[in-house]
Design an enzyme around this catalytic site. Sequence first.
Site, PDB file in Angstrom:
ATOM      1  CB  CYS A 178      -0.958  -0.003   1.190  1.00  3.88           C
ATOM      2  SG  CYS A 178      -2.164  -1.330   1.115  1.00  3.88           S
ATOM      3  CG  HIS A 188      -3.158   3.537   2.419  1.00  2.00           C
ATOM      4  ND1 HIS A 188      -3.538   3.215   1.136  1.00  2.00           N
ATOM      5  CD2 HIS A 188      -3.259   2.393   3.149  1.00  2.00           C
ATOM      6  CE1 HIS A 188      -3.866   1.932   1.103  1.00  2.00           C
ATOM      7  NE2 HIS A 188      -3.707   1.412   2.299  1.00  2.00           N
ATOM      8  CG  ASN A 221      -6.716  -0.543   1.087  1.00  2.00           C
ATOM      9  OD1 ASN A 221      -5.995  -0.113   0.186  1.00  2.00           O
ATOM     10  ND2 ASN A 221      -6.219  -1.064   2.195  1.00  2.00           N
TER      11      ASN A 221
END
Length: 286
Positions: free
Chosen positions: A69, A209, A239
């Site tokens: 990520c 994020h 996500n």
Amino acid sequence: LNEEGLGTSYLARKAAKQLMQKTDSDPDSIDCVIVATTTPDFHFPSTASILCDKLGLKNAYAFDLQAACSGFLYAMETAASMIQSGRHKKIIIVGADKMSSMVNYSDRATCPIFGDGAAACMVEATTEDYGIMDSILRTDGKGLPFLHMKAGGSVCPPSYFTVDNKMHYLYQEGRTVFKYAVSNMSDVTAQIAERNGLTKDNIAWIVPHQANMRIIDAVASRLEVPLDRVMINIQRYGNTSAGTLPLCLWDYEKQLKKGDNIIFTAFGAGFTWGASYVKWGYDGNK
């Protein structure tokens, strides 16, 4: 993306093509393509190489970057350093992940969280005082047990056993990952702000994020920045791993002004994390 044979490169190609049209870039002027992804089309060749072919880029070299990520954050710093070396002028960086390819849809703890997405940015040289100004990036391999995919790599190659035992899906120990993400993202954003004289009064935007709204809240409150100056689109895409940071820019671009102080931050498997300070280079509504 549910069609047979469409992988991460399909998303990445669409994003990169739009970017080249928008920046009116000659394909021959692109020096390098970096694709941040954890879900490449194949083990090899790289997804970035497929992109070069699809976009007709003849002078670019290309590679994938894997930091889960945090991939796009790492790609930003990598591209900035390559530009600063003086040996490159135009680099396309893409954050792209097809998380649906590794999520177990019978695991209710993870399947509602993740999505598929991609977005791209052009990194170019400038003589003005704008761009990627500073980064703090970190890695701690102790994160392996808490966030990983057990099978498919060289330690545990695919077999009937690995497929039967559902070892090709993302595994996450949510509580532990949450705890590390909150403390590390909060700490590193505070560090980069302090190091660059940034305060709640002169930070225009935080780009976190998009993993969890409580993590986003924690980072914003650590810097005392109100949520209306935090880019949030988790409710739309979920996500998307390396896709989250550039997708935020895509959604919020029209609100960005030249000279805006922006802090990017991410946390991912590895563990990988960090923060970057960017001084925005153009008015997004033009």
